[in-house]
Every structure is written in structure tokens, then in C-alpha cells.
Design a protein around this motif. Structure first.
Motif, short mmCIF file in Angstrom:
data_model
loop_
_atom_site.label_atom_id
_atom_site.label_comp_id
_atom_site.label_asym_id
_atom_site.label_seq_id
_atom_site.Cartn_x
_atom_site.Cartn_y
_atom_site.Cartn_z
N ILE A 3 0.84 -1.22 0.04
CA ILE A 3 0.14 0.08 0.13
C ILE A 3 0.86 1.20 -0.22
O ILE A 3 0.12 2.47 0.07
N GLY A 4 2.25 1.07 -0.21
CA GLY A 4 2.83 2.24 -0.14
C GLY A 4 3.11 3.12 1.07
O GLY A 4 3.02 4.40 1.03
N ALA A 29 3.93 7.69 7.84
CA ALA A 29 2.74 6.68 8.39
C ALA A 29 3.29 5.54 9.33
O ALA A 29 2.85 5.32 10.34
N ALA A 30 4.48 5.17 9.07
CA ALA A 30 4.94 4.15 9.77
C ALA A 30 5.57 4.80 11.10
O ALA A 30 5.20 3.92 12.10
N SER A 31 6.05 5.87 11.43
CA SER A 31 6.14 6.49 12.55
C SER A 31 5.00 6.63 13.50
O SER A 31 5.21 6.54 14.58
N LEU A 32 3.96 7.19 12.64
CA LEU A 32 2.65 7.32 13.44
C LEU A 32 1.73 5.93 13.81
O LEU A 32 1.13 6.25 14.84
N LEU A 33 2.10 5.12 13.41
CA LEU A 33 1.19 3.82 13.64
C LEU A 33 1.31 3.38 15.03
O LEU A 33 0.49 3.14 15.81
N PRO A 34 2.60 3.58 15.65
CA PRO A 34 2.64 3.36 17.19
C PRO A 34 2.55 4.56 17.88
O PRO A 34 2.17 4.58 19.36
N ASP A 89 -5.15 1.81 2.19
CA ASP A 89 -4.23 2.69 1.97
C ASP A 89 -3.52 2.88 3.36
O ASP A 89 -4.28 2.43 4.34
N GLY A 90 -2.46 3.59 3.32
CA GLY A 90 -1.68 3.79 4.91
C GLY A 90 -2.53 4.70 5.55
O GLY A 90 -2.55 4.78 6.79
N GLY A 91 -2.90 5.81 4.77
CA GLY A 91 -3.77 6.78 5.77
C GLY A 91 -4.91 6.09 6.66
O GLY A 91 -5.40 6.52 7.69
N GLY A 92 -5.68 5.24 5.83
CA GLY A 92 -6.37 4.64 6.80
C GLY A 92 -6.05 3.82 7.88
O GLY A 92 -6.96 3.76 8.85
N LEU A 93 -5.30 2.84 7.54
CA LEU A 93 -4.28 2.25 8.58
C LEU A 93 -3.94 3.00 9.80
O LEU A 93 -4.20 2.74 11.05
#
Length: 389
Positions: A37-38, A43-48, A94-98
Motif C-alpha cells: 500500500i506504499g 505513516a510508519a512512525s505514526l502507527l505506534p 491505503d496507509g492513511g486509513g491504517l
């Protein structure tokens, strides 16, 4: 122990198991998510980071929530929000939804975590340290299970199915809490307690709690990716994180049982020494004994969490006031903790390697040693003179 308390312990453990897969299930799949999903570095930093900040925000408004709602209502409402967040991941593209799915999930986790310490203090007053350790161990154990199993689930049902599949144990927890009787809402008395915002000790406790949990958040967010960049598979990286969290569980269960008297500092300093050793291992010799470094760091991180909760509870004799202090500590602390993996991610993006991340965490651990030396039991009444009258 009576039958009601046995049922409550079972519900407590199941609730704890649901508190971390929202975060830990994602990190072993970062490589796959970047490809599928690119997923961006931001975004990877925001997930946790986002769910921890939501936990902190909920904890900071805990006083009016605990006055208005029963513990049972808070537990059911928080679990329902977490269920909604996890189920939504089945439909993400997509990453935004995640990233957005972490907002209701973090809020739900925050509601459950806000209600639990006061409930433990009321129902298990004579055994608050071991029961708090059990709660923390379940919380961490669920994170380890999420990290270890999700890569296998993704291979079977795809990443959407793997991430949303953690809704099933939340459903089981919701059903169990329907049969639990909990204390009534706090009412007006809680509002009459003095504010904690101007108490230096409350801020010191929050800073210590936040930095310890920041170390956990950094490992959850970046440890599998660190070893993935060293050539490990997603399954191997997830298993390493699972081992670290398994050792956290052991630390959370065993170290509080060693507590003697009211001085928590010796055990807290032991947990920090273990964390520092593990971080130095990741920094200086990551390929030499990665399972050992993960186990040592995990044991230290695991033991520090329940001891920090017990330390805050020790400061105040009144359960309601102690629960408010813990809520404040968790509120500010989880916001601090949420910043840590984001900062670590930006450091990695800036430098191109993880050396700066482990240097950061080693330095933070040394700072924590100085903070925790301040927590002598004789300082408790001086820190909260009005509340301990």
C-alpha cells in the motif's frame, strides 16, 4: 479467593491480552505494507505514536469520565471502540486509513487502562502489587502474541485479515465483562480532590513512566524492521519481538513479587540496568546474540511497568486519589511515550541507520536512573501533603 474475584481475574487477563495487538501486529508487516500500500516513513512512525497519544489523552480526562460512568461501562465502551478499530482494518486499502484506525483503537485502550488500576486497588487492596503485575503481564503477553502470530496469519489470509483478526479476542472480552459486577461511578468526591497539575512529583512520575514506555514503543515499532534490514524475514523479526515481549511478561510477573517494604527503587534500578544492557547489545553487537539482547531488554521493560504503577499507588492512601494519580501519570506518560517511536523514526530517516535510535534509548535509560533515585518512600507525604492528610 472467592468466585467473583476469580471471574474478575479472568476478565482482567483477557482484557489485558487485547491491549497491544493493535500496535504490535503491524510492525512485523512494515516491509509488506510498504510494498502493498506504499506505506510512507511518516505513516510508519505514526502507527505506534498515535494510539499511545490517544491513551494519554483519555487518561488526562479520566476524572470526569470516572465520576460519570461505572467501571463496567468504561470497560465495555473502550472494548467496543477497540473492536471497531480492528474490524475496520479488514477493509483498508491505503496507509492513511491504517493510521486513522489507531485513533479509536487508542482511545478504547485508554479507557480500559484508565479504569483498571482503581478497580485493582478496590477489589485486591491487599495484593495490589502481584495483581497489577498480572494485569501488566497479560497486557504485554497479548502484544507478544500479536507480534509472533501476525506474520503467519498474513501468509494465510492476507495482511487485512491478519490485522483485523485480533478483533475476535476483543469480542470474547466484551462477552465476559457482561457478567462482571464493578463499583459504581465515583461521584462528586473525586472532584473535591486537589489538582495534580501543579504537583512536581506527579510530573516526575509521569516523565519516568513515559520514558520507560517510550522504550517499549520504540522496540515495538522498530525492532523487527531493524533486523529486517539486517536480512531477517518478517516472521523472524516478529518472533524476535515476540520473545522480547515474552520476557517482558516474565519480568512483569516476577519482579513485583520480589518487592519488600515500600521502597521500589532497588527493583526499578534493576529493571533499568537490564534495559540498558539490552539496548547496548542492539547498538554494539546486534548480530552476536539478538535473542539475548531482546530477552534482557524485555525483562527490564516488563518489570518497570507494574512497578511504576505500584509506585504511584504507594504515594496516596486513598484508592480514589491514587487512581487519579495513576491516570495523570499514564495520561502525560503515554503522550511522552507516543512521541518516542516517532522521534526514533525521524532519526532513522535522517541518518539512514538505527544506531542513533539505540543511542537515544540508552541515553534515556541513564536519565531514568537519576529520576528514579528521587522516589524514596519518605518523600511521599511531602510530595502530596494535602492528599495524605
Amino acid at each position: 479467593m472467592n468466585k467473583d474475584n476469580n471471574l474478575l481475574l479472568a476478565a482482567l487477563v483477557l482484557a489485558g491480552l487485547n491491549m497491544r495487538p493493535l500496535m504490535t501486529s503491524v510492525s512485523p508487516l512494515l516491509g509488506q505494507l510498504r510494498h502493498s500500500i506504499g506505506l510512507s516513513p511518516l505513516a510508519a512512525s505514526l502507527l505506534p505514536a498515535l494510539p499511545m497519544m490517544m491513551m494519554g489523552g483519555i487518561a488526562l480526562v479520566s476524572a470526569p469520565l470516572m465520576q460519570r460512568f461505572t467501571v463496567r461501562t468504561l470497560l465495555l465502551g473502550g472494548s467496543a471502540l477497540l473492536l471497531l478499530a480492528l474490524l475496520s482494518r479488514l477493509f483498508l486499502t491505503d496507509g492513511g486509513g491504517l493510521v486513522l484506525s489507531t485513533v479509536p483503537g487508542g482511545a478504547g485502550i485508554g479507557m480500559v487502562q484508565m479504569a483498571m488500576p482503581g478497580l485493582i486497588r478496590q477489589r485486591f487492596a491487599a495484593r495490589s502489587a502481584p495483581v497489577t503485575g498480572l494485569w501488566a503481564a497479560a497486557l504485554m503477553g497479548g502484544g507478544g502474541i500479536g507480534a509472533a502470530i501476525t506474520p503467519w496469519l498474513a501468509a494465510q489470509v492476507g495482511w487485512q485479515g491478519a490485522l483485523s483478526g485480533w478483533a475476535l479476542p476483543v469480542v470474547l472480552a466484551l462477552l465476559l465483562w457482561l457478567f462482571i459486577t464493578t463499583p459504581a461511578a465515583a461521584g462528586r468526591d473525586a472532584a473535591e480532590l486537589p489538582s495534580l497539575w501543579r504537583k512536581p512529583r506527579a510530573w516526575t512520575l509521569a516523565l519516568s513512566f513515559g520514558l520507560v514506555n517510550g522504550g517499549y514503543a520504540i522496540c515495538v515499532a522498530w525492532l523487527p524492521d531493524f533486523y529486517h534490514q539486517l536480512g531477517w524475514s518478517a516472521q523472524a523479526g516478529g518472533s524476535l519481538l515476540g520473545v522480547m515481549i515474552g520476557c517482558q511478561v516474565m519480568g512483569a510477573l516476577l519482579l513485583p513479587l520480589l518487592a519488600r517494604g515500600r521502597d521500589r527503587r532497588p527493583l526499578l534500578l534493576l529493571t533499568l540496568a537490564l534495559q540498558f544492557s539490552g539496548m547496548l547489545g542492539f547498538l554494539l553487537a546486534p548480530g552476536l546474540a539478538p535473542w539475548l539482547w531482546a530477552g534482557i531488554a524485555g525483562a527490564g521493560l516488563g518489570g518497570a511497568f507494574p512497578l511504576a504503577l505500584v509506585l504511584a499507588l504507594d504515594h496516596l492512601a486513598q484508592p480514589q486519589a491514587a487512581a487519579r494519580l495513576v491516570a495523570f501519570m499514564q495520561g502525560v506518560g503515554f503522550i511522552i511515550a507516543g512521541c518516542m517511536p516517532f522521534i526514533a523514526g525521524q532519526l532513522h530517516q535522517l541518518t539512514g541507520h538505527f544506531t542513533s535510535v539505540w543511542l537515544l534509548q540508552a541515553a534515556v535509560t541513564l536519565l531514568l536512573v537519576g529520576l528514579n533515585l528521587r522516589f524514596h518512600p519518605r518523600s511521599y507525604p511531602r510530595a502530596f501533603p494535602e492528599e495524605n492528610r
